[in-house]
Scaffold this motif. Structure first.
Motif, PDB file in Angstrom:
ATOM      1  N   ASP A 142       0.809  -1.223   0.000  1.00 13.11           N
ATOM      2  CA  ASP A 142       0.000   0.000   0.000  1.00 13.11           C
ATOM      3  C   ASP A 142       0.841   1.271   0.000  1.00 13.11           C
ATOM      4  N   VAL A 143       1.960   1.252   0.721  1.00 19.44           N
ATOM      5  CA  VAL A 143       2.812   2.435   0.846  1.00 19.44           C
ATOM      6  C   VAL A 143       4.267   1.984   0.767  1.00 19.44           C
ATOM      7  N   GLY A 144       5.085   2.761   0.083  1.00 20.56           N
ATOM      8  CA  GLY A 144       6.510   2.459   0.023  1.00 20.56           C
ATOM      9  C   GLY A 144       7.353   3.669   0.382  1.00 20.56           C
ATOM     10  N   PHE A 145       8.566   3.411   0.837  1.00 21.26           N
ATOM     11  CA  PHE A 145       9.539   4.462   1.126  1.00 21.26           C
ATOM     12  C   PHE A 145      10.786   4.138   0.323  1.00 21.26           C
ATOM     13  N   VAL A 146      11.079   4.992  -0.652  1.00 26.05           N
ATOM     14  CA  VAL A 146      12.097   4.668  -1.649  1.00 26.05           C
ATOM     15  C   VAL A 146      13.105   5.806  -1.801  1.00 26.05           C
ATOM     16  N   HIS A 147      14.166   5.496  -2.569  1.00 29.39           N
ATOM     17  CA  HIS A 147      15.238   6.460  -2.809  1.00 29.39           C
ATOM     18  C   HIS A 147      15.286   6.906  -4.267  1.00 29.39           C
ATOM     19  N   THR A 148      14.176   6.786  -4.957  1.00 30.20           N
ATOM     20  CA  THR A 148      14.173   7.196  -6.360  1.00 30.20           C
ATOM     21  C   THR A 148      12.953   8.050  -6.655  1.00 30.20           C
ATOM     22  N   VAL A 158       5.602  11.679  -2.829  1.00 32.85           N
ATOM     23  CA  VAL A 158       5.874  12.956  -2.184  1.00 32.85           C
ATOM     24  C   VAL A 158       7.280  12.877  -1.597  1.00 32.85           C
ATOM     25  N   LEU A 159       8.041  13.964  -1.745  1.00 36.64           N
ATOM     26  CA  LEU A 159       9.379  14.018  -1.160  1.00 36.64           C
ATOM     27  C   LEU A 159       9.250  14.202   0.342  1.00 36.64           C
ATOM     28  N   LEU A 160       9.764  13.246   1.102  1.00 35.04           N
ATOM     29  CA  LEU A 160       9.693  13.327   2.562  1.00 35.04           C
ATOM     30  C   LEU A 160      10.821  14.172   3.132  1.00 35.04           C
ATOM     31  N   LEU A 161      12.026  13.955   2.635  1.00 30.56           N
ATOM     32  CA  LEU A 161      13.180  14.689   3.176  1.00 30.56           C
ATOM     33  C   LEU A 161      14.338  14.590   2.216  1.00 30.56           C
ATOM     34  N   SER A 162      15.243  15.542   2.350  1.00 30.45           N
ATOM     35  CA  SER A 162      16.512  15.521   1.639  1.00 30.45           C
ATOM     36  C   SER A 162      17.594  15.817   2.666  1.00 30.45           C
ATOM     37  N   GLU A 163      18.536  14.933   2.796  1.00 28.79           N
ATOM     38  CA  GLU A 163      19.565  15.081   3.832  1.00 28.79           C
ATOM     39  C   GLU A 163      20.947  14.963   3.203  1.00 28.79           C
ATOM     40  N   PRO A 164      21.964  15.497   3.854  1.00 27.93           N
ATOM     41  CA  PRO A 164      23.309  15.460   3.269  1.00 27.93           C
ATOM     42  C   PRO A 164      23.946  14.076   3.381  1.00 27.93           C
ATOM     43  N   VAL A 271       5.684   6.726  -1.522  1.00 28.28           N
ATOM     44  CA  VAL A 271       4.998   6.444  -2.779  1.00 28.28           C
ATOM     45  C   VAL A 271       3.812   5.518  -2.525  1.00 28.28           C
ATOM     46  N   TRP A 272       2.737   5.693  -3.301  1.00 26.55           N
ATOM     47  CA  TRP A 272       1.533   4.882  -3.177  1.00 26.55           C
ATOM     48  C   TRP A 272       0.804   4.862  -4.512  1.00 26.55           C
ATOM     49  N   ARG A 273      -0.183   3.983  -4.636  1.00 24.79           N
ATOM     50  CA  ARG A 273      -0.912   3.832  -5.887  1.00 24.79           C
ATOM     51  C   ARG A 273      -1.846   5.024  -6.124  1.00 24.79           C
ATOM     52  N   SER A 274      -1.929   5.460  -7.385  1.00 23.44           N
ATOM     53  CA  SER A 274      -2.899   6.482  -7.762  1.00 23.44           C
ATOM     54  C   SER A 274      -4.299   5.872  -7.756  1.00 23.44           C
ATOM     55  N   GLY A 275      -5.299   6.733  -7.734  1.00 17.34           N
ATOM     56  CA  GLY A 275      -6.678   6.245  -7.779  1.00 17.34           C
ATOM     57  C   GLY A 275      -7.468   6.761  -6.599  1.00 17.34           C
ATOM     58  N   PRO A 276      -8.617   6.138  -6.315  1.00 14.61           N
ATOM     59  CA  PRO A 276      -9.468   6.587  -5.200  1.00 14.61           C
ATOM     60  C   PRO A 276      -8.679   6.620  -3.905  1.00 14.61           C
TER      61      PRO A 276
END
Length: 294
Positions: A142-148, A158-164, A271-276
């Motif tokens: 349902d939900v993913g957390f990715v680096h791309t 949605v961009l969650l964060l950008s860190e050095p 990231v998550w699926r588009s739709g309702p």
């Protein structure tokens, strides 16, 4: 057989009086009599013995009574669950994540979410970015957390964060006492790198950072998890460029130092699926963004 028929039947079975049962149901007696007759025709058996003086359950009616009560209770529970799912307070949430998210507020978000939504069943899978995208596209997550940031059009992000990035090196390394480390000083060092197969974006990002400093790193070891990167470094197997969140892994033998140069950061996306809209997913996203930004 309709739920309405079963509801009328159970009330009459409790009251054993058409007048009282009709009043409880807020209907007149004729519709109640019609409904009971229709139920008996559907079942194929008489459910009540009735005359001018009394109403009694037949053995068939007594057998149906308990089953009818169970069916009505299950129907009510199903309706309540459906309403809770629509509000995001029940259901399931299948989450994929890259390992670095364990140090970016994901555990805190999960704790807060489970406290607020105890009826939601949460499952976690540690997967690389490509694997998560595949699982999302096949509706196995349902939900993913990715680096791309490169996403199929079927997915939203949605961009969650950008860190050095920071230099991770063995505590015994000659550069470990410096407050900051220049990239050029890593030119001849053996590198531990995130594998291209596991995360092509990160692999290319680190190679690009080194290329910007005028050298190609000597990659000695490639691994599939960030904690493996830090663990190998802590054992003296090389140096690495890692997202700053990894310094909270607190592995003995590894030290982290900021870079002297400004380079492109490490980005984490949800990231998550588009739709309702899925209310469970939306509720979770709000908590994640608060936890990460805290």
């Amino acid at each position: 057989m309709e739920l309405r028929h079963l509801r009328y039947f159970t009330v009459l079975a409790e009251e054993l009086h058409f007048g009282r049962a009709a009043r409880r149901l807020s209907i007149s007696q004729p519709p109640l009599s019609v409904a009971i007759r229709q139920l008996e025709e559907s079942v194929g058996a008489r459910l009540f013995e009735r005359n001018s003086k009394a109403v009694r359950l037949t053995p068939a009616g007594d057998a149906l009574r308990l089953s009818a009560q169970t069916l009505l209770r299950q129907a009510e529970e199903a309706a309540l669950e459906a309403r809770d799912v629509s509000k995001g307070s029940a259901g399931r949430l299948r989450i994929g994540f890259v390992g670095a998210m364990l140090y970016r507020g994901l555990p805190q978000a999960l704790t807060a979410f489970q406290a607020a939504h105890p009826a939601v069943r949460v499952s976690l899978s540690e997967l690389n970015s490509g694997q998560q995208i595949t699982e999302l596209l096949h509706d196995r997550m349902d939900v993913g957390f990715v680096h791309t940031s490169r996403m199929p059009e079927e997915l939203e992000q949605v961009l969650l964060l950008s860190e050095p990035f920071m230099v991770c090196m063995p505590a015994s390394h000659r550069l470990a006492r410096r407050r900051t480390v220049g990239l050029a000083s890593l030119r001849d060092q053996p590198f531990v790198l995130f594998s291209r197969e596991a995360s092509p974006d990160y692999h290319e990002r680190i190679l690009s950072i080194c290329a910007g400093a005028g050298f190609r790193p000597e990659v000695r070891h490639e691994v599939r998890h960030w904690l493996s990167v830090v663990s190998l470094v802590s054992q003296g197997m090389g140096v690495a460029l890692v997202p700053s969140a990894l310094q909270h892994a607190a592995l003995r033998g590894a030290v982290f130092r900021p870079l002297e140069e400004e380079v492109a950061g490490s980005d984490a996306y949800c990231v998550w699926r588009s739709g309702p809209d899925n209310a469970v997913v939306q509720n979770f996203l709000r908590l994640v963004q608060k936890a990460v930004q805290a």
